[in-house]
Design an enzyme around this catalytic site. Sequence first.
Site, PDB file in Angstrom:
ATOM      1  CG  HIS A 124      39.699 -31.835   2.177  1.00 40.01           C
ATOM      2  ND1 HIS A 124      40.268 -32.971   2.663  1.00 40.01           N
ATOM      3  CD2 HIS A 124      38.526 -31.701   2.841  1.00 40.01           C
ATOM      4  CE1 HIS A 124      39.471 -33.522   3.569  1.00 40.01           C
ATOM      5  NE2 HIS A 124      38.401 -32.772   3.679  1.00 40.01           N
ATOM      6  CG  ASP A 148      32.763 -35.697  12.503  1.00 40.25           C
ATOM      7  OD1 ASP A 148      32.386 -34.650  13.059  1.00 40.25           O
ATOM      8  OD2 ASP A 148      33.432 -35.718  11.453  1.00 40.25           O
ATOM      9  CD  GLU A 151       6.597 -33.472   3.837  1.00 44.25           C
ATOM     10  OE1 GLU A 151       5.481 -33.354   4.377  1.00 44.25           O
ATOM     11  OE2 GLU A 151       7.373 -34.386   4.120  1.00 44.25           O
TER      12      GLU A 151
END
Lengths: 428, 196
Positions: A217, A246, A289
């Site tokens: 920001h 979004d 994984e």
Amino acid sequence: MAIGLHDSPFKNPVIRWVDQRLPVFTMMQKEYGTFPTPRNFNYFWNFGALAMINLLIMIATGVFLSMHYTAHTAYAFDSVERIMRDVNYGWLIRYVHMNGASMFFIVVYIHIWRGLYYGSYKAPRELLWMLGVVIFLLMMATAFMGYVLPWGQMSFWGATVITNLFSAIPLVGHDIVIWLWGGFSVDNPTLNRFFSLHYLLPFVIVGVVFLHVAALHITGSNNPLGIEPKGPQDTLPFHPYYTIKDSVGMVAYFAVFAFLVFFMPNYLGHPDNYIPANPLSTPAHIVPEWYFLPFYAILRAVPDKLGGVVLMFGSIAILFVLPWLDTSKVRSMRFRPIARIFLLLWTINFFVLMWVGAKPAEGHYVLIAQIATVIYFAYFLVVLPALGRLEKPLPLPESIARAVLGPNATLGGGPVPGAVAAKPMDKA
Amino acid sequence: MGGDIEVIAMAEMVTAQGASQGAGQPEATKRDFLKLTTTAFAAVGVGAIVWPFIASMNPARDVLALASTELDLSPIAVGQSVTVMWRGKPVFVRHRTPEQIAAARAVPLSELKDPATDESRAPRPEWLVMIGVCTHLGCVPLGQKPTDPTGDFNGWFCPCHGSHYDTSGRIRRGPAPSNLEIPPYSFMSPTQIRIG
């Protein structure tokens, strides 16, 4: 207005009373309401918000799972099975947490790739990018320790292999590994500290995410054109334009997530982890994984123990210095015809590493892994530094508004004049 | 993008017109409808997601499966008491003497804080089965062992805040509001009970 109070724009007396003393409403309005955001985002810009939601889902499900989990080698496996069979909706909460880890990496890999393609790591967003790499490292540590907790065969042997990586450190490696284990093998002390850290690190991630967003920001968002907004005609207020965009992405995200959880909850896992840990018998074929496979492939590609470990950690550490390796002033790959091809090749190569990481480390797989490792590093160390000098980028558009709205869009004329475009911002 | 802005700008105008039209009767707009349905849908979705989390904190199936306890009464002599666990709480089982039964049945209901006949509390008078948790704040009253204090009414006495229970487990003096609770139980045979 009394001295010392914040000058609040809110009319609702309760909100106003709070806002004058603690201007959180003003802050939210500034950072998520009127926040000027480039008007040309595509759906790749959903993935930061999705990652944030995913983090919250992981924390929520994790807190509830820990109410039923027992961090002891004698009970851990059974307590997880109890969650699956006896706890009300335990199966759902665990499958969401388990597949949430995979979703988190899918989302974050796309988010990182977005940064690579559109040059989001370049000045002035270097620190923003580096904080992101820190989050990625914390995520990997958290995911690894979480995978150990069910105390299945893959948990145990994954923990053994990964902690043994540190034994490659010269001189003190062996002592460090004993320190990590709290004993002479992966055992109950190891499980206890992994549980403690697995609960702690997500909150550290929340802290770094806050810094990541705070840095964002300050600089403002990058955009698909990679050029900075020059004025109000190039931006839209974050709400409602990007809250809605979004939300659309979120619906798609939840659809994929739900499909994994309800139709193939164990697809991304490994069946061996439903066998209780046995320190006397290693499974024939150990794989991490899926989200660790590319880095695992790099580890195994090097025939030297220390060399493999250094390259594996180096493959992520190199991201920290990426803003200085890429010497091109042009951010977006849309205007870099040669670099774009190399990035796409690098992306394919990343999937090759992922594929070869799941194969046994023998025969031609080793050679493939070695070539892919060279390509991985060459992109950062050779291609990007060189292309900054050699490549002739395409001409950049004059402004975001020009590029998006067409050549007829001039300030004060055209189909959407600046005054109308700016109007919702004044209101919001 | 340009089109979106115009649509939204128009919708805002429509809203503004609707608000100014009728006195106190603003016309419902398409946007109002969309907002309401979206909010309602989101509320239902949030509820559906939150429920499994709340439910996961309720007793799990293995906990519910342990919700009954069986007890063989044959070794318990007259005057003897045993304490068994049921749902993690003590259950007092007393093989009462004829004097204790007589004392419990002689009390007029008007003297009781929580009136209940002994017949209703012990259908088979020699067997008194109660949850051994004081109804005041959850302590376990004394009186099961022969050496324990039994209070002013020769039953049970809670040491935490001084509640006195009689030979039927009824509250007679002290802060507890009600009698010791009788759990659901049944005689499977004359010498075997199942609690729960």
